[in-house]
Every structure is written in C-alpha cells, then in structure tokens.
Design a protein around this motif. Structure first.
Motif, short mmCIF file in Angstrom:
data_model
loop_
_atom_site.label_atom_id
_atom_site.label_comp_id
_atom_site.label_asym_id
_atom_site.label_seq_id
_atom_site.Cartn_x
_atom_site.Cartn_y
_atom_site.Cartn_z
N ASP A 132 -6.10 11.01 -35.32
CA ASP A 132 -5.47 10.30 -36.48
C ASP A 132 -4.50 11.45 -37.41
O ASP A 132 -5.12 12.11 -38.17
N GLU A 133 -3.33 11.06 -37.19
CA GLU A 133 -2.32 12.03 -38.00
C GLU A 133 -2.78 13.44 -37.91
O GLU A 133 -2.99 14.30 -38.98
N PRO A 134 -2.88 14.04 -36.59
CA PRO A 134 -3.49 15.29 -36.57
C PRO A 134 -2.62 16.58 -36.95
O PRO A 134 -2.84 17.48 -37.26
N THR A 135 -1.26 16.20 -37.19
CA THR A 135 -0.45 17.40 -37.55
C THR A 135 0.37 17.03 -38.90
O THR A 135 1.20 17.85 -39.17
N SER A 136 -0.18 16.05 -39.59
CA SER A 136 0.88 15.52 -40.93
C SER A 136 0.78 16.73 -41.82
O SER A 136 2.15 16.73 -42.43
N LEU A 188 0.78 20.02 -41.38
CA LEU A 188 1.04 21.18 -40.75
C LEU A 188 2.47 21.52 -40.74
O LEU A 188 3.36 20.56 -40.62
N ASP A 189 2.76 23.05 -41.01
CA ASP A 189 4.19 23.27 -40.66
C ASP A 189 4.73 22.96 -39.03
O ASP A 189 3.83 22.89 -38.27
N VAL A 190 6.17 22.87 -38.86
CA VAL A 190 6.70 22.60 -37.55
C VAL A 190 5.99 23.13 -36.60
O VAL A 190 5.87 22.80 -35.33
N THR A 191 6.20 24.47 -36.42
CA THR A 191 5.75 25.41 -35.39
C THR A 191 4.18 25.21 -35.06
O THR A 191 4.00 25.28 -34.08
N ILE A 192 3.36 25.17 -36.30
CA ILE A 192 1.85 24.92 -35.87
C ILE A 192 1.86 23.40 -35.36
O ILE A 192 0.89 23.23 -34.54
N GLN A 193 2.60 22.46 -35.95
CA GLN A 193 2.47 21.09 -35.38
C GLN A 193 2.98 21.15 -33.79
O GLN A 193 2.22 20.44 -33.07
N LYS A 194 3.82 22.04 -33.39
CA LYS A 194 4.20 21.82 -32.13
C LYS A 194 3.12 22.54 -31.15
O LYS A 194 2.78 21.98 -30.15
N ARG A 195 2.61 23.62 -31.64
CA ARG A 195 1.30 24.27 -31.02
C ARG A 195 0.20 23.46 -30.74
O ARG A 195 -0.51 23.08 -29.65
N ILE A 196 -0.05 22.53 -31.68
CA ILE A 196 -1.31 21.64 -32.01
C ILE A 196 -0.73 20.52 -30.94
O ILE A 196 -1.82 20.03 -30.08
N LEU A 197 0.36 19.97 -30.78
CA LEU A 197 0.56 18.94 -29.82
C LEU A 197 0.82 19.46 -28.47
O LEU A 197 0.34 18.72 -27.55
N ASP A 198 1.12 20.62 -28.25
CA ASP A 198 1.22 21.18 -27.02
C ASP A 198 -0.27 21.48 -26.27
O ASP A 198 -0.47 21.15 -25.13
N LEU A 199 -0.96 21.60 -27.36
CA LEU A 199 -2.55 21.91 -26.99
C LEU A 199 -3.17 20.72 -26.63
O LEU A 199 -3.81 20.38 -25.49
N LEU A 200 -2.81 19.64 -27.21
CA LEU A 200 -3.45 18.10 -27.02
C LEU A 200 -2.72 17.63 -25.82
O LEU A 200 -3.43 17.03 -25.01
N THR A 201 -1.52 17.82 -25.49
CA THR A 201 -0.75 17.66 -24.05
C THR A 201 -1.68 18.27 -22.96
O THR A 201 -2.02 17.58 -21.99
N ASP A 202 -1.83 19.62 -23.21
CA ASP A 202 -2.39 20.57 -22.02
C ASP A 202 -3.82 19.92 -21.77
O ASP A 202 -4.19 19.73 -20.79
N LEU A 203 -4.52 19.61 -22.84
CA LEU A 203 -5.91 19.42 -22.67
C LEU A 203 -6.01 17.73 -22.03
O LEU A 203 -6.62 17.66 -21.16
#
Length: 539
Positions: free
Chosen positions: A176-180, A182-197
């Motif tokens: 639920d809005e997991p990156t709202s 966060l900074d754009v670079t941290i957001q990308k890392r979190i989304l990359d992580l979710l995609t990888d998992l």
C-alpha cells in the motif's frame, strides 16, 4: 485459470452503511503484478483492507468473494483466516515508522515474522532474519537487527518491512503506497527489490498507488478506480497507452512525465528579471554537532533565483535542502556565507527587521494538515498572518483573507470549515492562501504536492503557475519529483551531502546531466513511456 492467485468477485464495501466500493472484480495471476490506481477516496486502500480483512469491525462490512488460491477469504472464520495473514498473505504498509514499535529493537520484532515460518529454534530464526535483511539490500544486517526504528532511515525501514513480509514466503504481497514518502533513488531500489522478489519467489504483487507513472512502469495490469467503481481495467499497454474511459484519459494527462510542456504557454507570460535576484545564497556553510561529531549539513552552497522565476532544489534526504531553506527563512544561523531576499540580508538583523524580511518570504509546508491549527476555521487560518502583522483594520483583514481564498480557488462554502473537514488538496490551497495573504515576493514551496494524487497535484500546480503570472511571484521549489521539476522550474540546483554537484537551467540539468549523481537521479524517475504489453486482466 489454474495459475490464478487472487480472484476478487463483486466486492462491495460499506462503512457505517455507506457504500464506498461497488461490485469490484479482478484477477491476479501468480508471479504477476496488478496496480490499483485512482484518486484519494477511490477505494484503493479499502479494497486492500478487505483482502487483508483489516476493515474496522464496528463499521466496515464487505460483501462478495475474495478467493486466495481458491480459499474464500471473506467466508473463512477469523480463527482460520488469521494463520493465513503473514504466511500466505503478506502486507507492506505505507508508513514504516508507524508500523514498527519504537521501543523495541528491529530484531525482537523480526522474530514475530520468523515465527510464522514454523521454525522453533531461535538461532535458526535469527539466521533467517539476517539472511532476508541481506537479501533486501540492507548493508549491515547485524546492525539493523540490533537497532531501534529511529536509528534507521525511511528507506532502510521500508526494506525491513519488505524483508519481514517476504520472510515466510507468502503467495501474495499487498503493498500500500510503499514508496510514497521516499526519495526517487530509494524508491527505485525498493521497486527493483519488489520486482526481483516477485520474479524469484513467484509472489503475486497487489500494488496500491496514486503514482500513475510508477504503476505504468512497474505493473503488468492496471485497475482504475473512481468513487469505488472500476472505470477501466486491463494490461498496462491498453489502459495507460490508449485509455478508453474519460477518467483514465484524464489521469494519464495529469502525469508530469508525459506532459513536460504542460505549463510552458502559461509560464511564457511571466516577466522574469534576471538582473534582479529575488534570492541570493552565497558560500553558505552550516555545521551541526551530532553524537559528539561535526556534521556539515550545508557546505559552500551558492545559487541565485531571478525575480519572477522558479528555482528548484533537488537531492535525496540528507542532501541539505531543508537546512538551506531553514537558513533562508532565518530559522537557523549560518556558520559562514550570506543569504539575501530582495537584496536584504536575512541574518545579522534585529527581530523586528527579520519580521519585515519574512513578510516578503513565505513558506508552504509539505504537510498542511500538521501546519494548520485544527481548532480554527479556514478563514481565521488565512487571516491570522494579517492579525499578527496588524495589517489594516478588522474589515480589511477579512476582505484580504477572502480575496486570498478566492485566488486559490477555494469556494466560499468551505471557508467556515476546519482543516480536518477538508481534503488534502483543499488543505494545500488553504496553506497557499495563508502564505499569499501578506502579498510576499517569494514563496518557498517545500514538497507542496508530494502527498497528493496526480489529479489534485495538477490542480495545485495550475493555481501556482497562474498566481506566479498574475502576481510576479518568485518560487523556491524543494522537491524530489524530477518530472514535476521539469514541468515548472526554470533553473535547478542539485545537492548531495550538503554540496552543489550541478547547477543550470532545468533543460541543461535534467536533459543532459553532467554529474554521475544527477544522472542517477534522472535515471530513477519512473518512465511510463517504457510500458510493456501483457496478458489482459480478467474483469
């Protein structure tokens, strides 16, 4: 279909007898991602709560079917459902700070998630926790394990929550809005992580977001909601690239990344005086003592903002943006350097003189709800600065406050309401009106739209650009949303660890960045133009 992980059929949800979600149906396949998108109040989070059975017991009522791997979640007795939550059904909330107990270490809380794996040996549970912390990209799992939540950054806390959610290897992860926040670079890392998992573990991802660019880039399928009703659903390439419904088309038009020139015609009417800087920041240094050590938060920062223009300060958390703003507002004193507004130095002045400077320099906060007195009604909130500066008589102040409210497009029937009775966009309009009522020359806009839906964000930017043209305002715009910066900023300063790493026009900095850090910021911005086709969602 045998690979259907989650099947929602004719879901309706009511609060206190008032229906807020009506007849929603969609399927999510195993290993795929589906995004629920829409404005605040569209029903996104309510659907997620229904899937998780987190609706308020006293007022929330769900009807229809929610099938998780064939099991009807809504029909199960609570005693049989509770073991599913955490084991087969994971959840990543929006605000990690409120999801974790502040007086317990991360490790002690992590053992609760590890217990869901069925492992009874404490040493093996600890090893599993450290392994998942390493898997989600936490550099020092041992330190994180021993830390309290306040000792970790927002991005680290979000990684902790994701790690704890995937530790029992659930079949479905609801984010639920997991990156709202966060900074754009941290957001990308979190989304990359979710995609990888999702790819490596075969987890289905149900993503709730108001960021259409993010949804278009990261999801396989989209479900567009408005007032609790599905407006459109299907694969990303269909819904986002070629929307059939008017509402989905309107949402798409409001995505900053897809309309970088949206305000160009309006802003072309401004009168920018390059020879007359409204703001001058020269060789500014500010050092704090933290834990017995010196931390240089601002290190030799310089920039100018031409009168009538918009200058953006961008960078990650800890880059020095907020400290620079506080120095400009006179809320902190620099160790060295000079800050001027309309040629007048902010520091080294009497309190009376500083009040005069501040009258011409006003701040619009990121979160208006916390900056507006909840006991006052709207008109009083906007009139208060006039009362404090004793501008005119009582009648003149009332008329000025009402003129400011009219200027930001807030209708008269809202003027007697309190902040809690307003939407996020309406509260932000009140904050802007309050800043405008003293007729300042410069507005400092601190992430003024980061918590708003894309449509409301566009409405606020419409107001700001119109007011800039009409009143000749100068804006210092603090933001991590580079797509938004591209739309409205004339010049940009990029900060990293308190130092300026790049400076120039918005086109120069964002289109052809020279510094590797700036390039990483630009590369981290979600790009909906890279959408891909996918198997259609079932509706």
């Amino acid at each position: 279909m045998t690979d259907t992980l989650l099947s929602v059929r004719d879901l309706s949800v009511s609060y206190g007898g008032r229906r807020v979600v009506s007849d929603v149906s969609f399927d999510l396949q195993r290993g795929r991602s589906l995004a629920l998108i829409g404005e605040s109040g569209s029903g996104k989070s309510t659907i997620a709560k229904a899937v998780l059975r987190l609706l308020p017991r006293d007022s929330g009522q769900a009807e229809g079917r929610v099938l998780l791997e064939g099991d009807d979640v809504l029909g199960l007795p609570l005693a049989r459902f509770r073991p599913l939550r955490g084991r087969r059904l994971g959840f990543v909330p929006q605000d990690p700070a409120s999801a974790l107990n502040p007086v317990r270490t991360i490790g002690s809380q992590a053992h609760e998630a590890a217990a869901l794996t069925g492992e009874r040996d404490a040493a093996r549970r600890r090893a599993a926790i450290l392994e998942v912390f390493d898997r989600v990209g936490l550099a020092d799992p041992e330190r994180v394990y021993r830390s309290y939540p306040h000792q970790l950054s927002g991005g680290m806390l979000q990684r902790v929550l994701i790690g704890l959610a995937v530790l029992p290897e659930p079949a479905l992860l609801v984010a639920d809005e997991p990156t709202s926040a966060l900074d754009v670079t941290i957001q990308k890392r979190i989304l990359d992580l979710l995609t990888d998992l999702r790819t490596s573990l075969g987890i289905g991802l149900l993503l709730i977001t108001h960021d259409l660019a993010l949804a278009a880039e990261r999801a396989d399928d989209l479900v567009v909601l408005r007032d609790g009703v599905i407006q459109e659903a299907g694969p990303v390439a269909e819904v986002f690239a070629s929307p059939r419904s008017e509402y989905a088309a309107a949402l798409r038009a409001d995505v900053p990344a897809l309309s970088p020139d949206r305000y160009r015609a309006v802003l072309a009417e401004r009168r920018i005086d390059v020879a007359r800087p409204a703001v001058q920041v020269s060789d500014v240094v500010k050092t704090f003592r933290v834990g017995g050590e010196e931390l240089r938060a601002v290190d030799d920062v310089s920039f100018e903002v031409a009168a009538g223009s918009t200058h953006a300060l961008v960078g990650e958390s800890g880059s020095g943006k907020t400290t620079t703003v506080r120095l400009l507002l006179g809320l902190e004193t620099p160790d060295a350097g000079d800050l001027r507004v309309a040629g007048d130095s902010v520091h080294g002045r009497s309190r009376k003189d500083l009040r005069t400077v501040r009258r011409h320099l006003q701040l619009v906060y990121q979160n208006p709800f916390t900056s507006l007195d909840p006991s006052w009604h709207v008109e009083s909130l906007v009139r208060e600065p006039l009362d404090r500066y004793r501008v005119g008589d009582r009648r003149a102040r009332r008329e000025a406050a009402r003129a400011a409210l009219t200027a930001v497009g807030l209708r008269e029937h809202l003027w007697r309401r309190r902040a809690a009775a307003l939407s996020g966009g309406q509260r932000q309009r009140v904050a802007i009106a309050r800043a405008l009522v003293l007729e300042p020359d410069v507005l400092v806009l601190d992430e003024p739209t980061s918590a708003l839906d894309v449509t409301v964000q566009a409405e606020i930017l419409d107001v700001l650009t119109r007011l800039q043209v009409e009143r000749g305002l100068t804006y210092l715009f603090v933001s991590h949303d580079l797509a938004l910066v591209r739309q409205i900023a004339d010049t940009v300063t990029v900060l990293r660890h308190g130092r300026v790493v790049e400076h120039g026009t918005a086109a120069e900095v964002l289109d052809t960045p020279r510094h590797p850090y700036t390039r990483s910021l630009v590369a981290a911005v979600p790009d909906p133009r890279g959408i891909r086709s996918s198997v259609p969602a079932t509706v």
